[in-house]
Design a protein around this motif. Structure first.
Motif, PDB file in Angstrom:
ATOM      1  N   VAL A 103      49.017 -15.581  42.977  1.00 20.89           N
ATOM      2  CA  VAL A 103      50.440 -15.441  42.694  1.00 20.89           C
ATOM      3  C   VAL A 103      50.819 -16.622  41.803  1.00 20.89           C
ATOM      4  N   VAL A 113      55.498 -14.263  39.136  1.00 18.25           N
ATOM      5  CA  VAL A 113      56.859 -14.221  39.674  1.00 18.25           C
ATOM      6  C   VAL A 113      57.697 -15.265  38.933  1.00 18.25           C
ATOM      7  N   ASP A 126      61.671 -12.994  41.524  1.00 20.97           N
ATOM      8  CA  ASP A 126      61.451 -13.430  42.897  1.00 20.97           C
ATOM      9  C   ASP A 126      62.106 -12.485  43.900  1.00 20.97           C
ATOM     10  N   PHE A 131      59.852  -9.459  44.213  1.00 28.94           N
ATOM     11  CA  PHE A 131      58.602  -9.790  44.900  1.00 28.94           C
ATOM     12  C   PHE A 131      58.789  -9.797  46.409  1.00 28.94           C
ATOM     13  N   PHE A 132      59.793 -10.499  46.886  1.00 22.09           N
ATOM     14  CA  PHE A 132      59.972 -10.631  48.338  1.00 22.09           C
ATOM     15  C   PHE A 132      60.623  -9.406  48.967  1.00 22.09           C
ATOM     16  N   SER A 177      54.458  -8.950  48.860  1.00 25.10           N
ATOM     17  CA  SER A 177      54.649 -10.231  49.532  1.00 25.10           C
ATOM     18  C   SER A 177      54.033 -10.266  50.929  1.00 25.10           C
ATOM     19  N   TYR A 219      56.047 -18.959  49.083  1.00 21.27           N
ATOM     20  CA  TYR A 219      54.809 -18.464  48.475  1.00 21.27           C
ATOM     21  C   TYR A 219      53.570 -18.949  49.226  1.00 21.27           C
ATOM     22  N   VAL A 246      52.155 -16.347  51.560  1.00 21.83           N
ATOM     23  CA  VAL A 246      51.339 -15.244  51.048  1.00 21.83           C
ATOM     24  C   VAL A 246      49.935 -15.712  50.668  1.00 21.83           C
TER      25      VAL A 246
END
Length: 212
Positions: free
Chosen positions: A57, A77, A97, A100-101, A107, A136, A139
């Protein structure tokens, strides 16, 4: 948003880094004719590849310069949707972001082998770094590798959106706060002293997430 720091490195007056002008600046700098002719990015591409981060990532991926050099399955991201759009137009897997989450697959906890934060930390005030980077780490798989890259003095001074000079001590402390174990620190591509003269010399800190 980045911010101008106060005397303690905390956020003060906001400075925008999420607009289309910032994404356009990144694209313009990267596409400068002399850089294309000399392929000045070649050493940096090879350096990212040699980090062997695996599926990564790329936090603060910008328009995807480093993302292009990472292993298949890597994801970029960035908080700037305009930069993300440029990265996507280049065929890269990039997300804001928020996107992504919001995606439980993207995520998923401990689903990445590596974490790259290249030219991100220096854009964050001291009181925002953990809030931005910590999510992050969740993950990143146990035993996964993290790489933090920041500009040295000349590079730091070259960009008005930089808000905190982030040298080895700052990055080492950040790793400790994130629960990461530092494995190596070095200057790239030239010795440390050249950072005061050469715009593109970088601090590099490599760390690992402890195994469960």
């Amino acid at each position: 948003m980045a911010a101008v720091p106060d005397d303690e490195g905390n956020s003060a007056t906001p400075r925008p880094t999420a607009g289309p002008d910032y994404a356009e600046r990144l694209a313009r700098l990267e596409s400068a004719r002399w850089k294309q002719l000399l392929d000045v990015q070649a050493p940096y591409r090879r350096h990212v590849q040699r980090l062997r981060l695996g599926r990564t990532v790329d936090v603060g991926c910008g328009i995807g310069r480093n993302l292009e050099s990472l292993d298949p399955g890597s994801v970029g991201v960035d908080h700037n949707p305009h930069s993300v759009q440029v990265a996507r137009s280049r065929g890269l897997d990039a997300w804001t972001d928020e996107e992504f989450f919001a995606d439980p697959v993207l995520s998923a906890p401990e689903s990445f082998d590596g974490l790259l934060a290249a030219h991100l930390v220096e854009h964050l005030p001291a009181d925002q770094i953990l809030d931005v980077v910590q999510p992050y780490v969740s993950v990143l798989a146990p035993g996964g590798r993290a790489a933090f890259i920041t500009p040295m003095e000349r590079g730091y001074a070259s960009d008005a959106t930089h808000v905190r000079f982030s040298d080895f001590p700052v990055l080492i402390e950040l790793c400790a706060q994130l629960g990461l174990e530092v494995r190596r620190t070095y200057s790239f591509p030239f010795p440390r002293w050249t950072g005061r003269l050469f715009t593109y010399n970088e601090f590099v800190v490599l760390a690992t997430k402890p195994a469960a």
